[in-house]
Structures are given as C-alpha cells and as structure tokens.
Scaffold this active site. Structure first.
Site: not given
Length: 577
Positions: A28, A30, A169, A174
C-alpha cells in the site's frame, strides 16, 4: 540412435502455480494526492506472504519533496515533520523492487498504487514491474454480493473478513488488513474452482454468470451507427449508449472486456436491448445525449441533468448586478455560462468584480429611492448608486464593460486578477493567490466556451459534410447549434440533390434566448468537435462563423501554463506562485 521418451501425464497443479506456493507481496502507498503525474509518495508498506504465512515486511516513510497538503495530513496522520528526515523514494525504490522480485503484487484498488509505482520507476530509470498483479477490490466485487457488503472499501472488507488489523490510511496497517482480505477472498474462490494464480487472475477477467446468461440480448443487433438502450422487464431504460457499430458495442457488454461493476450489475437486471439505427455517428451521439437528458437512466453517470447548469446573469434593471440563475430568459440581460455548479459561477463572478465596480448588493435600486451604502463603497469597490453618489448614466459605463467582458474581450478581468495574484504572491500569500487563480480560470474557461458556442448558435443554418468510410459523405444540417438533419451521400453521387433533400426535410428550429438558444451546450459542443475533425467541408453557411478577435480563448493557454507551474512547484516543494 534415437532415444525413446516415456509420456508422462501432468497433474492439474502443473497447469498453473498453486496458490499455496505463490509468494504474494501485499503493498500500500500513501500519497499527497490522487494523480501519479502531479503528486508524490509519502509512505510505503508491504507484507510478503506465502501459504498463508507472513515471511517478510517492508515499511518506510518517504520524503515527497514538498509540503503535504493539510487535508492529506488529517486523513493519514503523516505530517511534514514526520517525513523531513525520511529518504527520497529514489533511495527506497531499489530495495522495494528487490523485495517484490519474483512475487505477485497485491493491492486494494491496485491501478492507483501501480500508477504511482510505475511513474516512480520511469522517473528513476527502472523498467516498470512485470510482476502479475491482483486487485483485491476488483476480486471482492466479483465474489461478494450486496447482501454481504454494502461496498468494497478496504475498511468494510476488513470487517467482513474479521481482519486483525484495522485500516487507518497508514501504509503498513492497510497492507496487513489487505492480507487478511486476500486470504478471505482466496478461501471463497476456492469453492468456485480457483486453485492457481492463473485461475485467480482469469477469474477476475472472465465474464460474470449474469453476463454469460444474457448474451442472447445481443442477437440481431445491426452493425450500423446508432443508439442502444438496455431496458428492464418493465421497459424502463437502465442505460443508454451510442456506437458507430451497434453490434460490436452491444456484444462487448457480455464479454470479459466489460469490467465496470455497475455496468455488470446493470446487465444482470436487463431483459432486452432496444436499438435505434442512425444515419451517422454524429447523429447517434446527439440522440444519445437527448435521450439521456429526457429519460435519466439510473446507470448513466454523464449528461443526465442538463437542466442543472447555472448561468451568470447581468440583470436588466436601473443598476444591473451579476446574479447566479438557473434559467435564461428573453429579458434583454447578458448571460455568461453555462456553469456546472453555482460555486464555479460564483468564482467567475468574484473574478469579474475584481475588475468591474458593479454593485454586489441584491436589493432592487432606482434613482428615486436611496439606501445606505455598504462597506464596498468605502473601500472604492462600488460607486454607491444606492446613495445617489453614482448616476444611472455613469453606472451604465460599468455595465457596458461587463457585457463586453462576458461576450467579447476578457482582457480587463484577466489583467485585474493577474495584478491581484502578483500582489498576493509578493506578500507571500500563496494560497490566496492560488484561490484567485482558480476563480480566474472559472471565468476564462467559461467565457471561452460560451464564445465558441455563440459562434455556431448564431448561425441560422449550416450544412457540412465529412468523408465516410465507404468513400461517400456524411452530411449534416445544423441550425442555431442544433443538429437538424443527418444523411449519407453515396460515393460518386452529385451532392446537390442530397443536400437539397436533407435541408428540405430538416427539423424546423425556432431559437430561444441566450447563448444556447436551440440545444444544450453539450450537444452544440459535439457538433463543434465534429466540425473540427479532419476532412470536414462546409457546404452552406447562412451568416458568418467567427470568434471574437480578443476573445477569452486566446487566454486559455496562459491559464493552463499557470496550472503547470503550480504542479511543478508542488513537486519541487516551492511555494505556489
């Protein structure tokens, strides 16, 4: 001597890589925003799993090279202070590529994360990852029903599969939640005959059972341009589309190439497909727009509510003002638009007020009735006609300039807003300057669009033709920006009889008020795009087809250049200009 070779029958597992032997890297990212071309990565987290067991983790914050927008910090909890000492992604990328080597990549909404990863590889001179990719969001949409989950967001699926990690988040958390979701989904698809990585990827690409059962709906569809309507068992339109080849387009809805979840759902409800053959592709596009606007099918997302546009009106009264309205009337007022929302119209109005001292109060004024002036009069932003300081004749000069700025020349507004932005930037008030840039863009883009529309809607009749695929010509009659007739002239035929017949049978168009007097702005823009396409010939034009010499269209490039500078500033960490 020839050696004999014993034939050995392979096992089923040899037809693919069994899922229990596949190494998955669930990752994941960000980021500072939603576009890989404009935004940067702030954190990466990954978990390596095989056979249901975690065999490695990778996690680090990343210096994005610029400030993190406040709303992103609120969403993720990642602040500028947290990434100030973090490595650049160019330093992280080699280690991450080594971590994922030989593994299948997994992400929730994988196209988003993969777009950032591919963009980073390109910038840093690495080839894009060739790893197979699995999207848990797409897989969940294929496996789970609406009764099981209201949506396929990661947080929702984590609850459905009782993940031990709650998504928040942050990249590693995540990724861990996505691992649990992946394992839950693999358990579900196992009962459907999915046992290898190849099965898993093919399962997502395959048509749904509903698509396969409804293939008969495409039978008998003609291979001609036109409009198609998916209808339910009551005859209600579910979805309306258009195509230059109806047969090929309708058939595609029942194949693996149709991956949109809402459209797959629509296909499951549909009971018939009704088609309307059109003479040309442009006629099909226009018919689609009109039908969507009238029937408003629930599975169409665009063009459903043409009546919701708004306009900026320079009112027709003793002391006119700029007002946001939803209807264009034949009242002698000047109009700017259409705008997609009241907010955009208000932005354009604010830009115009910077250059023009029009009153901003909403009361109806007259030369006989006096009212107290507001604060704008005291700072020189209004001539205070309410108190009688400015006569009706003097105020009329502002009105003439406002009408001129709306219809012919955007320079006055552009120069005033540009001067204000320069002043704000000099005072290091960059965010305020960026807001003003958005306001100026709303004004310039809409003024340019309206002037382009008016160039066509002011023509009572135009006949134009474009080359057809078979050597003939597609001919269209356009009246006040509305498509009034469409036809095809065969190859080698004399054009006069065809043009005369088409004009004689064309729709009678009675124009109404405003810049779009006979059709929606979207329809007229479709016609304009066709007129701009290669090979189009003008056959007849009643009147003059032209744009204002000093119109807003020439300022569009300057606006776009400002936004390109803004994107560059954000990437490099400079303040907004």
């Amino acid at each position: 001597m020839v050696m004999g070779v014993d034939a050995v029958q392979g096992t089923l597992d040899e037809l693919g890589t069994p899922l229990r032997e596949v190494t998955f890297v669930v990752f994941d990212l960000e980021t500072t925003g939603g576009s890989a071309a404009e935004h940067a990565i702030t954190e990466i987290g990954a978990v390596k799993v095989r056979g249901g067991e975690v065999i490695g983790e990778f996690a680090t914050l990343v210096d994005p090279g610029g400030p993190i927008p406040p709303f992103i910090s609120v969403l993720t909890g990642i602040t500028d202070a947290m990434v100030v000492a973090a490595p650049k992604f160019s330093e992280v990328l080699p280690s991450f590529l080594e971590f994922v080597a030989g593994a299948a990549l997994v992400a929730h909404n994988a196209p988003f994360d993969m777009s950032f990863l591919k963009a980073a590889c390109q910038v840093n001179g690495y080839p894009p990852p060739a790893n197979p990719v699995v999207d848990t969001a797409d897989l969940a949409r294929r496996v789970l029903t609406r009764d099981e989950t209201p949506n396929c967001k990661l947080a929702t699926l984590a609850r459905v599969f009782r993940s031990s990690t709650e998504p928040c988040h942050r990249a590693l958390a995540d990724a861990k939640a996505t691992v649990d979701v992946l394992h839950g989904l693999i358990a579900r698809v196992g009962s459907l005959g999915v046992h290898t990585l190849e099965d898993l990827r093919g399962f997502v690409r395959a048509p749904t059972p509903e698509q396969q059962r409804k293939r008969h709906l495409a039978e008998g569809v003609p291979g001609a341009p036109g409009v198609y309507v998916f209808e339910d068992d009551r005859g209600e339109a579910l979805y309306i589309g258009k195509s230059s080849n109806l047969r090929n387009r309708v058939r595609s809805y029942f194949t693996a190439s149709e991956t949109r979840s809402r459209i797959r759902e629509m296909v499951g409800i549909a009971e018939r497909v009704r088609t309307i053959v059109c003479a040309t592709a442009l006629e099909a596009e226009i018919r689609e727009l009109r039908m969507i606007g009238v029937t408003k099918p629930r599975y169409n997302r665009r063009s459903r509510f043409p009546e919701r546009v708004v306009w900026l009106k320079l009112t027709d009264e003793a002391f006119p003002r700029l007002s946001v309205v939803r209807e264009v009337k034949d009242d002698g007022a000047a109009y700017l638009g259409p705008f997609g929302s009241s907010r955009t119209a208000d932005d354009a109005r604010t830009a115009m007020h910077e250059a023009l001292p029009l009153r901003q109060c909403t009361e109806r004024l007259s030369a006989r009735v006096r009212r107290p002036a507001c604060a704008l009069a005291e700072i020189g932003r209004c001539g205070a006609p309410c108190e009688g300081r400015e006569s009706e004749e003097s105020y009329a000069g502002h009105v003439r300039r406002a009408r001129h700025a709306m219809e012919l020349d955007a320079d006055a507004v552009f120069s005033a807003m540009e001067a204000r932005m320069s002043r704000l930037s000099a005072e290091q008030r960059y965010e305020e300057a960026a807001v003003d840039r958005d306001r100026l863009a709303a004004y310039v883009r809409t003024a340019a669009r309206m002037q382009r529309l008016r160039s066509l809607t002011g023509i009572p009749q135009m006949v134009a033709a474009s080359p057809a695929f078979d050597g003939g010509w597609d001919i269209h009659v356009i009246r006040h920006g509305r498509l009034a007739a469409a036809g095809v002239m065969p190859r080698g035929a004399h054009p006069t009889p065809y043009v005369d017949a088409l004009v004689a049978t064309a729709e009678t168009v009675l124009p109404g008020p405003g810049p779009t007097p006979a059709a929606s702005a979207e329809e007229t823009e479709c016609v304009l795009r066709w007129l701009d396409s290669p090979g189009v010939r003008l056959v007849q034009v009643d009147g003059t087809w032209s744009l204002p010499a000093y119109g807003a269209g020439r300022l569009i490039e300057r606006i776009e250049r400002a936004y390109r500078h803004q994107r560059s500033d954000r990437r490099e960490g400079r303040p907004l200009r």
